[in-house]
Design a protein around this motif. Structure first.
Motif, PDB file in Angstrom:
ATOM      1  N   MET A  34       7.468   5.741  -5.203  1.00  0.00           N
ATOM      2  CA  MET A  34       6.822   6.186  -6.370  1.00  0.00           C
ATOM      3  C   MET A  34       5.437   5.305  -6.984  1.00  0.00           C
ATOM      4  SD  MET A  34      10.030   8.262  -8.055  1.00  0.00           S
ATOM      5  CE  MET A  34       9.032   9.616  -8.897  1.00  0.00           C
ATOM      6  N   GLY A  35       4.819   5.861  -7.455  1.00  0.00           N
ATOM      7  CA  GLY A  35       3.839   4.822  -7.889  1.00  0.00           C
ATOM      8  C   GLY A  35       2.902   5.443  -9.183  1.00  0.00           C
ATOM      9  N   TRP A  36       1.929   4.725  -9.571  1.00  0.00           N
ATOM     10  CA  TRP A  36       1.135   5.058 -10.493  1.00  0.00           C
ATOM     11  C   TRP A  36      -0.418   4.831 -10.111  1.00  0.00           C
ATOM     12  CZ3 TRP A  36       2.444   8.129 -14.926  1.00  0.00           C
ATOM     13  CH2 TRP A  36       3.669   7.969 -15.011  1.00  0.00           C
ATOM     14  N   TYR A  37      -1.228   5.606 -10.409  1.00  0.00           N
ATOM     15  CA  TYR A  37      -2.562   5.676 -10.070  1.00  0.00           C
ATOM     16  C   TYR A  37      -3.454   5.888 -11.318  1.00  0.00           C
ATOM     17  CZ  TYR A  37      -1.653   5.440  -4.856  1.00  0.00           C
ATOM     18  OH  TYR A  37      -1.136   5.071  -3.725  1.00  0.00           O
ATOM     19  N   ARG A  38      -4.741   5.421 -11.263  1.00  0.00           N
ATOM     20  CA  ARG A  38      -5.529   5.693 -12.502  1.00  0.00           C
ATOM     21  C   ARG A  38      -7.054   5.838 -11.975  1.00  0.00           C
ATOM     22  NH1 ARG A  38      -5.484  -0.114 -15.727  1.00  0.00           N
ATOM     23  NH2 ARG A  38      -6.994  -1.304 -14.267  1.00  0.00           N
ATOM     24  N   GLN A  39      -7.720   6.739 -12.832  1.00  0.00           N
ATOM     25  CA  GLN A  39      -8.934   7.140 -12.479  1.00  0.00           C
ATOM     26  C   GLN A  39      -9.747   7.123 -13.996  1.00  0.00           C
ATOM     27  OE1 GLN A  39      -9.621  10.898 -10.285  1.00  0.00           O
ATOM     28  NE2 GLN A  39     -11.587  10.473  -9.504  1.00  0.00           N
ATOM     29  N   ALA A  49       0.240   0.392  -9.504  1.00  0.00           N
ATOM     30  CA  ALA A  49       1.509  -0.208  -9.063  1.00  0.00           C
ATOM     31  C   ALA A  49       2.486   1.118  -8.433  1.00  0.00           C
ATOM     32  CB  ALA A  49       2.151  -0.637 -10.456  1.00  0.00           C
ATOM     33  N   SER A  50       3.264   0.404  -7.254  1.00  0.00           N
ATOM     34  CA  SER A  50       4.099   1.289  -6.859  1.00  0.00           C
ATOM     35  C   SER A  50       5.765   0.667  -6.532  1.00  0.00           C
ATOM     36  CB  SER A  50       3.575   1.832  -5.619  1.00  0.00           C
ATOM     37  OG  SER A  50       3.290   0.255  -4.635  1.00  0.00           O
ATOM     38  N   ILE A  51       6.455   1.476  -6.262  1.00  0.00           N
ATOM     39  CA  ILE A  51       7.842   0.825  -6.171  1.00  0.00           C
ATOM     40  C   ILE A  51       8.503   1.743  -4.877  1.00  0.00           C
ATOM     41  CG2 ILE A  51       8.768   2.132  -7.924  1.00  0.00           C
ATOM     42  CD1 ILE A  51      10.543  -0.093  -8.429  1.00  0.00           C
ATOM     43  N   THR A  52       9.033   1.085  -4.117  1.00  0.00           N
ATOM     44  CA  THR A  52       9.852   1.885  -3.058  1.00  0.00           C
ATOM     45  C   THR A  52      11.193   2.104  -3.321  1.00  0.00           C
ATOM     46  OG1 THR A  52      10.555  -0.139  -1.780  1.00  0.00           O
ATOM     47  CG2 THR A  52       8.316   0.511  -1.330  1.00  0.00           C
ATOM     48  N   TYR A  53      11.816   2.723  -2.373  1.00  0.00           N
ATOM     49  CA  TYR A  53      13.272   3.411  -2.578  1.00  0.00           C
ATOM     50  C   TYR A  53      13.964   1.781  -2.807  1.00  0.00           C
ATOM     51  CZ  TYR A  53      17.663   5.920  -2.562  1.00  0.00           C
ATOM     52  OH  TYR A  53      18.771   6.436  -2.679  1.00  0.00           O
ATOM     53  N   GLN A  54      13.701   0.974  -2.145  1.00  0.00           N
ATOM     54  CA  GLN A  54      14.492  -0.496  -2.266  1.00  0.00           C
ATOM     55  C   GLN A  54      14.026  -1.325  -3.386  1.00  0.00           C
ATOM     56  OE1 GLN A  54      12.959   0.771   0.432  1.00  0.00           O
ATOM     57  NE2 GLN A  54      14.481   1.372   1.729  1.00  0.00           N
ATOM     58  N   HIS A  55      13.095  -0.782  -4.084  1.00  0.00           N
ATOM     59  CA  HIS A  55      12.433  -1.372  -5.341  1.00  0.00           C
ATOM     60  C   HIS A  55      11.609  -2.666  -5.014  1.00  0.00           C
ATOM     61  CE1 HIS A  55      15.022   0.437  -8.563  1.00  0.00           C
ATOM     62  NE2 HIS A  55      15.880   0.867  -7.316  1.00  0.00           N
ATOM     63  N   LYS A  56      10.946  -2.294  -3.910  1.00  0.00           N
ATOM     64  CA  LYS A  56       9.811  -3.430  -3.570  1.00  0.00           C
ATOM     65  C   LYS A  56       8.611  -2.930  -4.478  1.00  0.00           C
ATOM     66  CE  LYS A  56       7.220  -5.400   0.005  1.00  0.00           C
ATOM     67  NZ  LYS A  56       6.915  -5.441   1.568  1.00  0.00           N
ATOM     68  N   THR A  57       8.108  -3.750  -5.058  1.00  0.00           N
ATOM     69  CA  THR A  57       7.009  -3.446  -5.852  1.00  0.00           C
ATOM     70  C   THR A  57       5.511  -4.112  -5.539  1.00  0.00           C
ATOM     71  OG1 THR A  57       7.294  -5.246  -7.399  1.00  0.00           O
ATOM     72  CG2 THR A  57       8.356  -3.380  -7.988  1.00  0.00           C
ATOM     73  N   ASN A  58       4.573  -3.212  -5.905  1.00  0.00           N
ATOM     74  CA  ASN A  58       3.218  -3.779  -5.619  1.00  0.00           C
ATOM     75  C   ASN A  58       2.266  -3.543  -6.742  1.00  0.00           C
ATOM     76  OD1 ASN A  58       0.960  -4.564  -3.947  1.00  0.00           O
ATOM     77  ND2 ASN A  58       0.639  -2.372  -3.339  1.00  0.00           N
ATOM     78  N   TYR A  59       1.760  -4.498  -7.070  1.00  0.00           N
ATOM     79  CA  TYR A  59       0.568  -4.078  -8.142  1.00  0.00           C
ATOM     80  C   TYR A  59      -0.681  -4.509  -7.868  1.00  0.00           C
ATOM     81  CZ  TYR A  59       4.957  -4.440 -11.179  1.00  0.00           C
ATOM     82  OH  TYR A  59       6.199  -4.067 -11.690  1.00  0.00           O
ATOM     83  N   ALA A  60      -1.871  -3.748  -8.745  1.00  0.00           N
ATOM     84  CA  ALA A  60      -3.183  -4.154  -8.572  1.00  0.00           C
ATOM     85  C   ALA A  60      -3.459  -5.535  -9.258  1.00  0.00           C
ATOM     86  CB  ALA A  60      -4.122  -3.018  -9.345  1.00  0.00           C
TER      87      ALA A  60
END
Length: 122
Positions: A34-39, A49-60
Motif C-alpha cells: 500500500m502506498g501514497w502518491y501525490r499530484q 511512500a510505500s509499504i509492503t506486507y512485510q512492512h518494508k518501506t520506501n520514501y521519496a
C-alpha cells in the motif's frame, strides 16, 4: 468491488502536521503493498511512500525524515504521518493498493482512491 477511501487532508500552515488514512473495503484476501502518491497541479503523479506486507518501506527523497508510512493488516488500512510540512507538499494525495487478491480470485489487481487535498499555506 474493492474501494479505497482516504481521509485526513486539509489546510495546514508550513511546519504543521497532518495524518492521512486510507481504508480498503471489499472482498479482499490480501494486499501486497500500500502506498501514497501525490499530484500537484500541472505535474505528474509521484510516489510519496510505500509499504509492503512485510512492512518494508520506501520514501521519496523529498519526504524522508518528515513523513512516516504505516499499515494495519487487520483493518486493511495505510496511514501517512506528515510532519514539518512545506508549501511544496501541496498536492492531491492518492492512496494505492498494489497486488490486491480478492477471496476466490485468481489474479491480483491494483486500485486507487479518489484522492484527498493537502494544502500547506500561511
Amino acid at each position: 468491488q474493492v474501494q479505497l477511501v482516504e481521509s485526513g487532508g486539509g489546510l495546514v500552515q508550513p511546519g504543521g502536521a497532518l495524518n492521512l488514512s486510507c481504508s480498503a473495503s471489499g472482498n479482499i484476501f490480501s494486499i501486497y503493498a500500500m502506498g501514497w502518491y501525490r499530484q500537484a497541479p500541472g505535474k505528474q503523479r509521484d510516489l510519496v511512500a510505500s509499504i509492503t506486507y512485510q512492512h518494508k518501506t520506501n520514501y521519496a527523497d523529498s519526504v524522508k525524515g518528515r513523513f512516516t508510512i504505516s499499515r494495519d493488516h487487520a483493518k486493511k488500512a495505510v496511514y501517512l504521518q506528515m510532519n514539518t510540512l512545506k508549501p511544496d507538499d501541496t498536492a492531491i494525495y492518492y492512496c494505492n493498493a498494489e497486488g490486491v487478491m480478492t477471496v476466490g480470485g485468481g489474479e491480483t489487481h491494483d486500485y486507487w482512491g479518489q484522492g484527498t487535498q493537502v494544502t500547506v499555506s500561511s
